[in-house]
Design a protein around this motif. Sequence first.
Motif, mmCIF file in Angstrom:
data_model
loop_
_atom_site.group_PDB
_atom_site.id
_atom_site.type_symbol
_atom_site.label_atom_id
_atom_site.label_comp_id
_atom_site.label_asym_id
_atom_site.label_seq_id
_atom_site.Cartn_x
_atom_site.Cartn_y
_atom_site.Cartn_z
ATOM 1 N N ASN A 71 -24.216 -22.680 11.777
ATOM 2 C CA ASN A 71 -24.105 -21.266 12.127
ATOM 3 C C ASN A 71 -23.937 -20.405 10.880
ATOM 4 N N CYS A 72 -24.415 -20.904 9.745
ATOM 5 C CA CYS A 72 -24.383 -20.141 8.503
ATOM 6 C C CYS A 72 -25.017 -18.766 8.726
ATOM 7 N N SER A 73 -24.398 -17.730 8.208
ATOM 8 C CA SER A 73 -24.858 -16.367 8.488
ATOM 9 C C SER A 73 -26.210 -16.024 7.862
ATOM 10 N N LEU A 74 -26.724 -16.880 6.984
ATOM 11 C CA LEU A 74 -28.049 -16.633 6.398
ATOM 12 C C LEU A 74 -29.190 -17.096 7.286
ATOM 13 N N LEU A 75 -28.867 -17.906 8.287
ATOM 14 C CA LEU A 75 -29.908 -18.532 9.087
ATOM 15 C C LEU A 75 -30.354 -17.661 10.258
ATOM 16 N N LYS A 76 -31.626 -17.752 10.581
ATOM 17 C CA LYS A 76 -32.242 -16.903 11.602
ATOM 18 C C LYS A 76 -31.572 -17.066 12.965
ATOM 19 N N HIS A 77 -31.141 -18.278 13.303
ATOM 20 C CA HIS A 77 -30.559 -18.508 14.625
ATOM 21 C C HIS A 77 -29.055 -18.246 14.681
ATOM 22 N N SER A 78 -28.447 -17.863 13.565
ATOM 23 C CA SER A 78 -26.998 -17.645 13.525
ATOM 24 C C SER A 78 -26.602 -16.364 14.249
ATOM 25 N N ASP A 79 -25.413 -16.397 14.867
ATOM 26 C CA ASP A 79 -24.889 -15.179 15.495
ATOM 27 C C ASP A 79 -23.859 -14.484 14.605
ATOM 28 N N GLN A 80 -23.728 -14.970 13.375
ATOM 29 C CA GLN A 80 -22.802 -14.349 12.431
ATOM 30 C C GLN A 80 -23.480 -13.225 11.644
ATOM 31 N N GLN A 81 -22.700 -12.198 11.328
ATOM 32 C CA GLN A 81 -23.177 -11.125 10.471
ATOM 33 C C GLN A 81 -22.956 -11.495 9.005
ATOM 34 N N ILE A 82 -23.861 -11.089 8.155
ATOM 35 C CA ILE A 82 -23.693 -11.319 6.719
ATOM 36 C C ILE A 82 -22.594 -10.395 6.203
ATOM 37 N N PRO A 83 -21.555 -10.939 5.564
ATOM 38 C CA PRO A 83 -20.442 -10.107 5.082
ATOM 39 C C PRO A 83 -20.903 -9.045 4.096
ATOM 40 N N GLN A 84 -20.293 -7.874 4.204
ATOM 41 C CA GLN A 84 -20.617 -6.765 3.300
ATOM 42 C C GLN A 84 -19.460 -6.527 2.335
ATOM 43 N N GLU A 85 -19.199 -7.543 1.508
ATOM 44 C CA GLU A 85 -18.140 -7.446 0.504
ATOM 45 C C GLU A 85 -18.333 -8.535 -0.535
ATOM 46 N N ALA A 86 -17.658 -8.390 -1.652
ATOM 47 C CA ALA A 86 -17.768 -9.350 -2.744
ATOM 48 C C ALA A 86 -17.232 -10.712 -2.321
ATOM 49 N N TYR A 87 -17.681 -11.751 -2.992
ATOM 50 C CA TYR A 87 -17.240 -13.110 -2.659
ATOM 51 C C TYR A 87 -15.730 -13.263 -2.788
ATOM 52 N N ALA A 88 -15.146 -12.637 -3.794
ATOM 53 C CA ALA A 88 -13.697 -12.752 -3.991
ATOM 54 C C ALA A 88 -12.938 -12.243 -2.772
ATOM 55 N N GLU A 89 -13.428 -11.173 -2.166
ATOM 56 C CA GLU A 89 -12.800 -10.644 -0.959
ATOM 57 C C GLU A 89 -13.036 -11.576 0.225
ATOM 58 N N GLN A 90 -14.234 -12.118 0.334
ATOM 59 C CA GLN A 90 -14.544 -13.037 1.430
ATOM 60 C C GLN A 90 -13.651 -14.276 1.392
ATOM 61 N N LEU A 91 -13.403 -14.775 0.183
ATOM 62 C CA LEU A 91 -12.626 -16.013 0.033
ATOM 63 C C LEU A 91 -11.169 -15.862 0.464
ATOM 64 N N LYS A 92 -10.692 -14.644 0.546
ATOM 65 C CA LYS A 92 -9.303 -14.423 0.964
ATOM 66 C C LYS A 92 -9.067 -14.841 2.419
ATOM 67 N N SER A 93 -10.140 -14.935 3.183
ATOM 68 C CA SER A 93 -9.980 -15.269 4.606
ATOM 69 C C SER A 93 -10.654 -16.587 4.990
ATOM 70 N N THR A 94 -11.010 -17.412 4.000
ATOM 71 C CA THR A 94 -11.699 -18.670 4.324
ATOM 72 C C THR A 94 -10.785 -19.892 4.286
ATOM 73 N N ASP A 95 -9.533 -19.707 3.901
ATOM 74 C CA ASP A 95 -8.583 -20.818 3.828
ATOM 75 C C ASP A 95 -9.090 -21.941 2.925
ATOM 76 N N GLY A 96 -9.672 -21.555 1.795
ATOM 77 C CA GLY A 96 -10.137 -22.533 0.817
ATOM 78 C C GLY A 96 -11.506 -23.118 1.081
ATOM 79 N N LYS A 97 -12.118 -22.733 2.198
ATOM 80 C CA LYS A 97 -13.448 -23.237 2.530
ATOM 81 C C LYS A 97 -14.523 -22.322 1.939
ATOM 82 N N PRO A 98 -15.775 -22.768 1.917
ATOM 83 C CA PRO A 98 -16.858 -21.918 1.406
ATOM 84 C C PRO A 98 -17.033 -20.653 2.246
#
Length: 228
Positions: A71-98
Amino acid sequence: MKAMVLSSGGIDSTTCLGIAVEKYGKEQVAALSVFYGQKHDKELQASDAVARYYGVEHETIDLSAFFLHSNCSLLKHSDQQIPQEAYAEQLKSTDGKPVSTYVPFRNGLFLAAAASIALSKGCDVIYYGAHADDAAGNAYPDCSSAFHKAMTDAVFIGSGEQLKLEAPFVGMTKAEVVKTGLSIGVPYHLTWSCYEGEDRPCGVCGTCIDRAEAFRLNGIADPAAREV
């Protein structure tokens, strides 16, 4: 020597292609692109434009079936939205995951496929554009130095010591990659980095933010911004 370059049409892989052509000559370089089920074909179009610019052989293969369960957000069949923020900000909510734009073990799969094709074509080395900014914070673990070392060993051993991997930017920032490319005239005006597939880059996804900063740190405007 003959080289294969994994080409995504972005800054990093295009700079790799430029380095390979400088080192080996265009007749001894082949570019390999991958369709993996991404939401748009902008990067594949850019890969083709870059290959034509350098006059190198270019092939695209389809590995999309491997990611049908993701369900990676880059994939055509994904229902996730592509995040609109820098990676450093995204990582704050991933609990150490990609981050959500990490395609599961993409570089591992791409390099394994490239190794098989490269051996069949008589290549001696594969270049790919992993760099330190993407690996930072475990955003893209398959861009790290540790991953590169492990894959280099696996490919070298598994190929009967015939094939090497080169990731010339694995210890560099994106700004340093751009600096390297500018010094050898890499056609950045032909590249595409944005995760969205609109007529113009969105400017707010993680890769757009990184790209803009890389050119800013080199004191120039993004050449591609004048092309879209």
